[in-house]
Design an enzyme around this catalytic site. Sequence first.
Site, short mmCIF file in Angstrom:
data_model
loop_
_atom_site.label_atom_id
_atom_site.label_comp_id
_atom_site.label_asym_id
_atom_site.label_seq_id
_atom_site.Cartn_x
_atom_site.Cartn_y
_atom_site.Cartn_z
N ASP A 294 0.86 -1.17 0.00
CA ASP A 294 0.00 0.00 0.00
C ASP A 294 0.90 1.23 0.00
O ASP A 294 2.13 1.14 0.13
CB ASP A 294 -0.97 -0.02 1.19
C1 BGC Z 1 -5.02 3.21 0.23
C2 BGC Z 1 -5.22 2.20 -0.89
C3 BGC Z 1 -5.13 2.89 -2.23
C4 BGC Z 1 -3.82 3.62 -2.33
C5 BGC Z 1 -3.60 4.32 -3.65
C6 BGC Z 1 -3.78 4.06 0.01
O1 BGC Z 1 -3.69 5.07 0.93
O2 BGC Z 1 -4.94 2.54 1.46
O3 BGC Z 1 -6.45 1.56 -0.73
O4 BGC Z 1 -5.27 1.94 -3.24
O5 BGC Z 1 -3.75 4.58 -1.29
O6 BGC Z 1 -4.44 5.39 -3.80
#
Ligand code: BGC
Length: 770
Positions: A294
């Site tokens: 993530d």
């Molecule tokens: C979130 C993810 C997301 C990623 C990209 C993160 O902060 O937890 O779910 O896909 O950002 O935007």
Amino acid sequence: MDFVRVTTAAMLGTLIAVCWFHSTARAGEQSGKQQEDAAFIERLIGQMTLEEKAGQLTQLGMLVTPTGPVVDNKGQKPIGIAEVGSLLGVYGAEVTRRLQREAIQGSRLHIPLLFSHDVIHGFRTVFPTPLAEASAWDTDLSQRTARAAAVEATASGLHWTYAPMVDIARDPRWGRVIEGSGEDPFLGATLAAARVRGFHGKGFPDTSTILSTAKHFVGYGAAEGGRDYNISEMSQRTLEEVYLPPFRAAVEAGVDTIMAGFNEIDSTPMHANRMLLKDKLRDEWGFQGPIISDFNGVSELMQHGVASTTQEATRRAFNATIDINMASADYATELPALVRSGQLPQSLIDDAVRRVLQTKQRLGLFDDPYRYSDTTREKALTSMPRTRALAREAGQKSIVLLKNEGALLPLPKNLRKLVVVGALANDAQSTLSFWSAAGRAEESITVLEGIKRAVAPGTHVVYVSGASPESLDTSGIDEARRAVNDADAVVAVLGETADMSGEARSRASLDLPGAQNALVAQLHSTGKPIVVILMNGRPLAIPTVDKQVPAILEAWFLGSEMGHAVADVLFGDVNPSGKLPITFPRTVGQIPLYHAHKNTGRPPDKANVYTSKYLDEEWTPLYPFGYGLSYTTFTYGVPKLSQRQLTFDETLTVEVEVHNSGQRTGDETVQLYLRQDVATITRPVRTLRGFSKVRLAPGETKTVKFLLDQDDLALLGDKLLRFVEMGTYQVFVGGNSSTDNGASFEVMTSAQLPERYPAIPHLPHESAQR
Ligand code: BGC
């Protein structure tokens, strides 16, 4: 009498898709084309430097609003587009074509980029949020909205979405409850698979097929205290029974990538959790696609306190089989050094690079890197009327009727004066909600607009804001009260703004925010008929509203067509059919509150003080899981079982008659829950094991049929092995999780079942949804 069948044999087909990487890797079984493709990738890997390989495992974030600290590469030479494998948060046929050209022309080996983004509930056309859409309990619908989102997103140059989010969530304080399918693993697994199928459509190399991602592996939805990014604490059994099944279902449906969660499990952050990522996901389940971190999750291993340098964090994450590092340059800078110093074997890097390159190959990007970036297609496929119509249909089906005293709803369209109250009624941005991708507020229909368009020409619609979720200011309430004085009916749109649920939007209270409770109290005191329409991303605690107001529609955030969908239901063009995918508590103090809870040694008993309950509040929810009313009424017959006694390997048939006893045609979601009375371990008081949606004309009766087999009866017993145990069981069939409409049966033999992972709920048969 009609027969509606829910079969339990639907998993077989999906199993085929599990191991697509395996199938390309096995020599001897490959077709000529597959061999050629594999040889191409091997040749490419053979030509790559360590730095080029590390670049393929690096993703640059280009988000307009990043969701974490934007990481640079610690003051070293900035990393260029041509040096990385993928980009996050950039879309548009023209811009992706330009960036792709930069990557192809600027890199020695001309390797194309992957473009990725969070396409969670629609792209330019925004659909209901996943939690809202889960209220439809409709796999076909979820598959169709995912498909339509994929069509728009891929036409805009995107190859890869970070959806579906399949985290089970039982704490509505957690703002990300909005992104998933609610509290139940059966419903969650069913919809996870449907969404993956929808994103895939016909499959590669079709240019409307988008790479899907099941996230956030795993247990992120159990964040302690509902506080985002917090740790999750749970038993191995709970992990297996509750949190893993939707991921398993996504893998079986052929999900392409998996994203790790920000949480830790058993004191090991998921970004370093080799036991779950490598041993479980890769080795036990056989998942072969890329695993992505993530946003900045690898580097955060240092804050977690399990790595002291970026190099150590990189080594741990990579060893745990995180192939791609999102929004960070750490892999690019650290991986080559780790290989050169002998801390990571070169072969592991090659494996990860192979997964990334194979993914690009499946998309056809080595043949034509620009095939997703076509401005003509983008123009033709964006905001198509049929996509907008689907958004409206999805909105209608996601609405849950929570209360309708005196059959106040539906409202007639020809009222003399209708007063619409509440800041949210006129808030287009909030219709779109969090993760609205390329959605545009100016293209969205507000509730106020929807109502104005629906009423008869002579109806006078008056709008007064009255109060806002964002402020405690009560000065507008008097004006609202005055406007309501001579109204025939009042529609109050209450809840949360788009910015109040989603990532990092945890709330310690579940009350209506701002001055909205004060507004309801004042409206109530006028004695006028009031309809409350809720706009929110999580269950709210609304016991006072429930007491004061005769009619409540849970409308969630329904996306671009919200106003139309709400008006369709409000005025009765559509009969509401949604059912809550998550329990609504009376107060935040009851959390966690979910239907599949345990009985305890002292189940709640009003007459006995020493039982499991509260001094100052009921123990029951305000609205239970699976709950939702209709403008008609349904009555259920007693479930009929094919037999009262069975051996562990026999299939039980459960049939129930459902009758429309009201005046309108309506859709009912018939739910089947199972309870094992006595087992070697404690069992939930009931577990959802089947559902089926039926349409019934007034006076019509249909028989709904469910099949239960050993996978439905199994529990995780000793050493987490699967067993069917002897003993008595009960089935309950009804319109929500509190139904007492049951029958019992006995399993006469016991057995250990072959596979180690928990019983994945059988997916309802597609045809059962109509
Ligand atoms: C979130 C993810 C997301 C990623 C990209 C993160 O902060 O937890 O779910 O896909 O950002 O935007």
